[in-house]
Structures are given as structure tokens and as C-alpha cells.
Design an enzyme around this catalytic site. Structure first.
Site, PDB file in Angstrom:
ATOM      1  N   CYS A  75       2.235  -6.070   0.437  1.00 43.62           N
ATOM      2  CA  CYS A  75       0.878  -6.636   0.396  1.00 43.62           C
ATOM      3  C   CYS A  75      -0.166  -5.518   0.379  1.00 43.62           C
ATOM      4  O   CYS A  75      -0.341  -4.806   1.366  1.00 43.62           O
ATOM      5  CB  CYS A  75       0.678  -7.544   1.604  1.00 43.62           C
ATOM      6  SG  CYS A  75      -1.023  -8.083   1.871  1.00 43.62           S
ATOM      7  N   CYS A  78      -2.874  -5.923   3.020  1.00 45.86           N
ATOM      8  CA  CYS A  78      -2.367  -5.548   4.347  1.00 45.86           C
ATOM      9  C   CYS A  78      -2.370  -4.030   4.492  1.00 45.86           C
ATOM     10  O   CYS A  78      -2.773  -3.498   5.530  1.00 45.86           O
ATOM     11  CB  CYS A  78      -0.950  -6.084   4.556  1.00 45.86           C
ATOM     12  SG  CYS A  78      -0.792  -7.869   4.389  1.00 45.86           S
TER      13      CYS A  78
END
Length: 194
Positions: A75, A78
Site C-alpha cells: 500500500c 500506508c
């Protein structure tokens, strides 16, 4: 001093020169692999946070507010948020717990279901008593994360940011601290890429 045994060299399929070349190639490949894997560089902030993350039940029972981040290694949001999370976690260590749960780890499937995770990063916010009090969806800047953490520590209302909200005390019968589940939350899981 021992002299080379001509019989031993004759029985070896490789001569001394070939063994030296193979050893040099093996050393070069080992160095290349070491370099490609990051060398002596410290781990990325996301991995550092995940490794020092306390266990969820311990964090919720600690008497400190807790931020639980549902994330994945792949991600980008993230990863981009990780340096700020790591810095703030260090700043507030002792006052606040930061727990990371990887959505790709089947161990966390019950938590993914319990907190209706359908996208990442998703932050679940808990008070000192371990009660779910809010949620944050999507990537956050350092100032946004700081304001969320400060509100948790100071026990003040969550900041009015897009994608941040308090949870209703009504859980719809899904269990304590689960929060409401909307039809949109039930449609897709965090790994569906929907």
C-alpha cells in the site's frame, strides 16, 4: 610447508584457477544480493512500526489510548504515511499505543471483519478504556495524525477532518466496539481492489 599433491589436483574436476574464479563470482553475487536487499540501511518506517507494534489485546488493556492501523506492505498510501506515524509514535511513546495489523496476514481476519475494514489505510481509534471511539479512512498527513493522537491523549473530541468520525454507541448487535456496518462496508474486503 606442504607441497601440492599432484594426485589430488588431478582428481579434482576444477583446477585452482577455476575454483578462484567461481569463488570470486559467488562473492560478487552475494554482494549484489546484499545491495539489492537494502544493504546495511535500516528498515523502512512501516516495517519498523510493525515490528515494535504491541499485541492488540495488550494495547487495549494498557490504560492508554490506542491507534490501530490496518495496512499492507504493498500500500503506497500506508508507506507514505509511515514516517509521520513512526515519528509520532516515538514522540508519544508511553502516552499512546500504535498497533499495526497487516490485512494480508490471515491472523488478523477476525479484526478485519470486526472493524469492517474495506480499504487501507484505516485507523481505528480507542480511548484509555479500550473502547472504539472513532475511525479514520485514507492517508493522513503528519499534522492530521498529530491532531488525532493529541485528541486521543487529551480525551478531547476528534478533529473535524474528512474521513474521520466518531463511532456511534449503537453497534447494530455485532459485538462490542465494532461500530456500525453500512452496506458499502459489506460489499468489498480490503484486498478486493474494488
Amino acid at each position: 610447508m606442504t607441497l601440492p599433491d599432484p594426485a589430488a589436483e588431478a582428481s579434482s574436476p576444477l583446477g585452482r584457477r577455476e575454483r578462484m574464479v567461481l569463488a570470486a563470482i559467488a562473492a560478487a553475487l552475494a554482494l549484489l544480493l546484499f545491495w539489492l536487499r537494502g544493504g546495511l540501511q535500516p528498515q523502512a518506517p512501516l516495517e519498523q512500526l510493525a515490528r515494535r507494534s504491541p499485541e492488540l489485546p495488550l494495547a487495549l488493556a494498557s490504560g492508554r489510548p490506542t491507534v490501530v492501523e490496518f495496512y499492507a506492505d504493498w500500500c503506497e498510501a500506508c508507506r507514505s504515511m509511515a514516517p509521520a506515524m513512526a515519528a509520532l509514535e516515538s514522540e508519544h511513546r508511553g502516552d499512546l499505543n500504535v498497533v499495526l495489523l497487516n490485512v494480508d496476514n490471515p491472523r488478523w481476519s477476525p479484526e478485519i471483519d470486526r472493524y469492517a475494514v474495506n480499504g487501507i489505510p484505516q485507523l481505528e481509534l480507542f480511548d484509555r478504556g479500550g473502547h472504539a471511539i472513532g475511525r479514520s479512512l485514507g492517508a493522513r498527513s503528519r499534522p492530521e495524525l498529530a491532531s488525532i493522537m493529541t485528541a486521543l491523549i487529551e480525551e478531547t473530541p476528534l478533529p473535524p477532518l474528512a474521513g474521520v468520525g466518531s463511532l456511534s454507541p449503537l453497534t447494530g448487535g455485532e459485538g462490542p466496539g465494532t461500530g456500525p456496518t453500512t452496506p458499502a462496508q459489506a460489499q468489498a474486503g480490503p484486498r478486493s481492489h474494488a
